[in-house]
Design a protein around this motif. Sequence first.
Motif, PDB file in Angstrom:
ATOM      1  N   UNK B 189       0.854  -1.188   0.000  1.00 31.59           N
ATOM      2  CA  UNK B 189       0.000   0.000   0.000  1.00 31.59           C
ATOM      3  C   UNK B 189       0.888   1.236   0.000  1.00 31.59           C
ATOM      4  N   UNK B 190       0.385   2.311  -0.589  1.00 28.10           N
ATOM      5  CA  UNK B 190       1.203   3.517  -0.701  1.00 28.10           C
ATOM      6  C   UNK B 190       1.376   4.204   0.645  1.00 28.10           C
ATOM      7  N   UNK B 197      -2.520  -1.740  -3.040  1.00 22.78           N
ATOM      8  CA  UNK B 197      -2.408  -1.886  -4.494  1.00 22.78           C
ATOM      9  C   UNK B 197      -2.570  -3.365  -4.847  1.00 22.78           C
ATOM     10  N   UNK B 262      -7.011   3.595  -9.696  1.00 20.28           N
ATOM     11  CA  UNK B 262      -6.764   4.956 -10.192  1.00 20.28           C
ATOM     12  C   UNK B 262      -5.305   5.214 -10.537  1.00 20.28           C
ATOM     13  N   UNK B 263      -4.395   4.621  -9.771  1.00 19.28           N
ATOM     14  CA  UNK B 263      -2.984   4.941  -9.988  1.00 19.28           C
ATOM     15  C   UNK B 263      -2.121   3.702 -10.195  1.00 19.28           C
ATOM     16  N   UNK B 264      -2.744   2.535 -10.301  1.00 22.86           N
ATOM     17  CA  UNK B 264      -1.964   1.316 -10.460  1.00 22.86           C
ATOM     18  C   UNK B 264      -2.511   0.517 -11.640  1.00 22.86           C
ATOM     19  N   UNK B 265      -1.671   0.282 -12.620  1.00 23.46           N
ATOM     20  CA  UNK B 265      -2.102  -0.437 -13.815  1.00 23.46           C
ATOM     21  C   UNK B 265      -2.259  -1.926 -13.524  1.00 23.46           C
ATOM     22  N   UNK B 267      -0.858  -4.291 -15.162  1.00 23.06           N
ATOM     23  CA  UNK B 267       0.468  -4.927 -15.236  1.00 23.06           C
ATOM     24  C   UNK B 267       1.222  -4.757 -13.919  1.00 23.06           C
ATOM     25  N   UNK B 268       1.111  -3.570 -13.316  1.00 31.49           N
ATOM     26  CA  UNK B 268       1.780  -3.350 -12.037  1.00 31.49           C
ATOM     27  C   UNK B 268       1.168  -4.229 -10.957  1.00 31.49           C
TER      28      UNK B 268
END
Lengths: 793, 289
Positions: B189-190, B197, B262-265, B267-268
Motif C-alpha cells: 500500500x502507498x 495496491x 486509479x494509480x496502479x495499472x 500490469x503493475x
Amino acid sequence: MNDRSAMSVLDKPNSYIGRSVPRPNAKRLAQGRATYVDDIVLPRMVHLAFCRSPYAHAEILSIDSTAALALPGVLRVVTMADLQDYCTPWVGVLDHLKGIKSAPQWPLANGKAFFQGEPIVAVAATSRAIAEDAVDLIEVDYKELPPVTDMETALDPDTPVIHPELGDNLCFERSIDSGDVDAAFAEAAVVVEETFHFNRHTGVTLEPRSIICDYNPADETLTLHMSVQCPHMSKNLYAKHLGLDEDKVRVICKDVGGSFGLKIHTYSDEMAAGALTVMLGRPVKFIADRLESFTTDIHARDHRVTAKMAFTQDGEITAVEMDDITGIGPYSVYPRTSGIEMNQVANLTAGPYKHLNYRVRARVVFQNKGVMCQYRGVGHPIAVAVGEALIDKGAAALGMDPAEVRRRSFIPDDAYPYTSPSGAIYERQSHRQSLDKLVAVMDYEALRREQRVLRERGIYRGIGFASLIEVTNPSPAFYGVGGARIASQDGCTIRLDPTGGITCATGVTEQGQGTETIIAQIAASAVGVAPGQVRVITGDTDVVPYGGGTWASRGAGIGGEAALQAGKELRRNILEVAGAILQSAPESLDIRDGEIVDAKSGNERMPLAELGRLVYFRGDTLPEGLQPELVATKHYVSRSYPFAFTNAAHACLLEVDVETGLVKLLKYWVVEDCGTVINPLLVAEQTRGGVVQGIGAALYEECLYSPEGQMINGSMADYLLPMAAEMPEIFVDHVTTPTETSELGAKGVGEAGTAGAPGAVMNAINDALGPLDARLSHMPFTPDKILRALGKT
Amino acid sequence: MRLKPRAFEYVRARSLQDVFSVLDAHGDEAKILAGGQSLVPALNLRLAAPEIVVDVSAVEALSGITVVDDVLRIGAMSRYIEVATSDLVARHAPMIARAIPYIAHTAIRNRGTFGGSLCNADPASELPACALALKAVFNISSSAGERKIAASDFFLGTYTTALEPNEVLVSVEVPLTGPGSLFYFDEVARRQGDYAMAGLAARAEVRGGVLADARLVFFAVSDMPLAASAASALLEGKAPGSFDAEVVCEALAQTIVPLEDLTTSSATKLHLMKVLTRRALTDFAGKEA
C-alpha cells in the motif's frame, strides 16, 4: 532603517525574539475550543447548498426548480438570472502582467458551465440538510460541449476556444532572453535536457472554505464571518461586487483550520452567499463539503516544463533554457490572477546560480478543469525541481559530486546585491554557507559510503539536494502596482491597558502558523513585558489596522516589523509618562518584565499596572501639562527591494524498494536562512509542514481528471495526502542573514519547505535508481511509475 | 453539495428478532448499521439513502469470540480492535490477527466491525481474503431461519454478497489452525492504512513434509477476493522450498488479469502479486527449515 545600537530589542537580555515561546492558542485548538466559521450560529441564519455542473463544459438549456422550491424549509432557489441585480462579475487580470486576459466570472454560471463543479443553482433553506434535499430535486437540462482538457493541445487551431470572445485559449505568455543563450549552449562542455511534469494538486485544508454573510438592510452593513487569509481584501471585493459602501463592510476571521494560499481567492459560491444575504436580509452560511473542496478550491502546479542546462568542464552552470506550459482551468482567478505561478517559475528557476544566460518561454492556457491559482510555494516547487534536477543530471554527466557543482555555480558571496538574469534583485543570500552546513549536519560523506555498501546488497538508497530561493516580504510590486487593492503594507496598534497588560491589534492574520505568537513575542520584547502579558487581536477589519493578511510569507517580516516599531513607540510613550511621574529622565528608565526599572541598576521603580492606574483613573495626580498616550500605531511597507529573498538548502535520504516501487523516506534536512529567527520552534514547524506538503507533491497528491474533464479522485480515500506514518524525521537548522531593509531583519519562512521538497525527493529517487539506469521526472512518483521506469511492468 | 444524509428512520435493535422485523418490513430500503465506518460516510455523501437504518450494536447474539468444537467463532459485531487483541484469535486464526493492523487507522479499528467488513465486501479489504483463504463459514440468520454459506460462495462482486435483503450475518466460523499450518499475510500500500495496491492472504499445511491444501488469495486486484487456484495447485504435494517460485508466478500471469485502480495499472498489480507470492513462498520455505 538600521537601528542596531548596543541595546536594540533584538539583543536585549530580556528579549523574547529568538526564543521558542509556545503558542498561547495551541491549548484552545487542542481542546476543540476554537471558533471556526461553522461554529458560529446567528439568529435567522439560512444555509446554502449548490446544484453544480456535472460536466466540464456545457450549455445550460433550462433549469426547473419547482419541486425544490416546494420543499418545506426552502426559502429561495436562485439562478444567475435572479442575482444579476445583486452582483457584478469579476475578471482575473492585473495591469502589470502584460497581455493577460480572462473572461468574466459570476456567482453562478451565466448560461454556460466551464468546469465540473461550477455552481449553477443556489438553494437557501433553513437547514443544510433541507438545502441538499432541494438540490436533489433541481432539474437542469444541459447540452454538453466539447471539453478542452489537455493543456498541450489547448492552443491548437482545431481545439475549441473556451471563451470565444477572447479569441483563443491563451491566458498569458511571458518570455525572457537574457545574455547569449545560444552561444553559451554552443560552447558548453556538457548540456543536459529533460521534460518534467508537475502534478495538479490542491491545498486540502482541514477546515474547508467557510463563510457567513450577514447583511443588515436597516443600516446597510455587511458582516462577513470568513475563513480567510486577507480580511481587508475581502472587505474591498465584497463591497465592490455587491455594490455596497466599503466602509460598511466588516470581515471577521477567527480561527482558521489551514489555508495554504487557497483562502485568498474569490470563489463564486462564497460571492453567491453575499448576494443572497442582501437579497434575503438574513445571515447566509455556506460551508464547502470535501467534494466541493476538491473540485472548486483552487488547484496548483500542473506544469509541463522542458528545460536544458549548460555546464563548463569545471562544473559551472553557464546557461538555462526552458519552455513551460500550464493549464489553469477556464478562468484566471480573481483578483491575484492565475499568471503568477508561471511568472514565478520564469523568475526563479535556477535562481541561486550565477549564470547570466537565461531564456524562458512560458504559456498559461485555459482548459475545462478546476481553476488554478496561488497555493503555498507558488511556482517555487517547479522552479526548484527543474533547476536542481538538471544540476544533478549535469553533475552525473561531468562525473562530479552534485554538492560540488552547486558550490561552484552559486552566486558568489561578494556579489550581493545581485540582479538575476530574470530581473530579480537579491539583497543577500547564504547559499554556500547553507549548503556547507547542510553537508556537515547530514554527514554527507558517511551517507555516500553507506549508500555504496548497501547497493552491493541490493538496497537502493538515494540522496537528493535542493538549494533554493524563496520570495518573501513582498512590496507593492507583487499586486498593488497591477491595480489590485491588496495591501502589501501592514500595521500594528498596541496599547497599554490599566492592568499593565498589552493589547496588540495587527493586520496580519493567524492561519494556524503562529502569527499571534510571534507578534506577542515582538511586542513583548519591544515594550519590555512577558509574552503572556500581550494579547493579540487579528482578523477583524473593524478593529485591526488596514493590512494585507497572510500571503507570500509576509506575516513575520512585514507584520512583525510593524509590531516592533509600534512596540518601541509605546515603550517611548510609557517611559515619558514614567519619567514625569518618577521625576527621572526617561532615558534613565527601562521596562523589564512589566516593571519600570532604573536602567542602570535594574531597581524597580513602578509596575506598569501602577502606571496604568494613574494614567487611566488618576489623571488628576499627573504632572501638569502631561497628556499620556498609551496607544501607538505603526505601519511598515517594504520598499528598498521588491521582495526579501530567503534561501535554503534541503537534502533528502530515501530508499526505493525496487520490487514494489515504494519509496521509504528515511531522513530530511533543511538549513534555512530566513534572516532573524523570531521563534525557532515555529520556524521549524513551518519548515516541517512545508516539507511535508512538498513530499505530498512528489509522492502522493494529484487531482486526477478523466479526458472529459471529470475529477475522478475527489475524496480523501482516493486523493492521497502525506501522513505521519510515512514522513521522515525532518531536521531544521539555520544560517542567519537578516534583511537590512527592516530593523527586525526577519524574512519569511512559510513556503520554503514546500518549495524545496519536491525537487529534493525527485533527485533522491533518481540518485537511488541511477545504477539501474532508471530516471523519473513525472510527479507524483507512484510505485506504478517507478516500476515502469525500472522496466518491471 | 453533500454534507448531510437524506432523512432516515433509525432503530436500535435489542435482539435478532428486532433486526428481522425491520428487514422483513423494509427489505432493500433498510440498511444495517454496525460500526458505521463505511455506511455513515456513504450516508453523508448520499451514496446510500435508505429509508431506515437498523443499529445492531446492542444485539447480544452478534457479539463474542469463542471456540466451539473445532472452530473459532467470531461474532459479526466484534470490533476490529477486539479481534486484533483476542488471545483466541491469535492462537487459532493468527492470519486474522496479522491482517487487522493493515485495516485503516486506530480510530477506525476501534469502531469498525469484523462482520461489517465482510458484508461490505470491498474488494480491496483484507478480511474477505482471509475468510476465503481460511475457508471460513458464514452463519446467516433471518426470520425464515438459519443457514451457512462458505466464504467461497459469499462474495459475489464489488460490495455484493450472497446475503438476501432480509438476512443478517451473525458470526463467522474459522477452522482452528493446526500443527503444520503455514500462513502469510502482506499487502503493498502507498500509505499505512490505505487500501492496498495488491495484497495476499496465503495458507497451507505441511503434511508429511509436503504442502497440502495451499491457498493463495489475493485482494485489491479484482472485484472480490481472488483465489488463485491454478497457482495454488502447483504447490500441492511439494516440499516447501523445493519448487521454482517463478513457475507459480507464471501461473498467475497465465490465469489472472488484475483490475487496474486509479494509480496502479493491471500490469503493475500483476507484478506486485508476483512479488507477494515470492515473498510468501520464501517465508513458507524459511518456516519449514
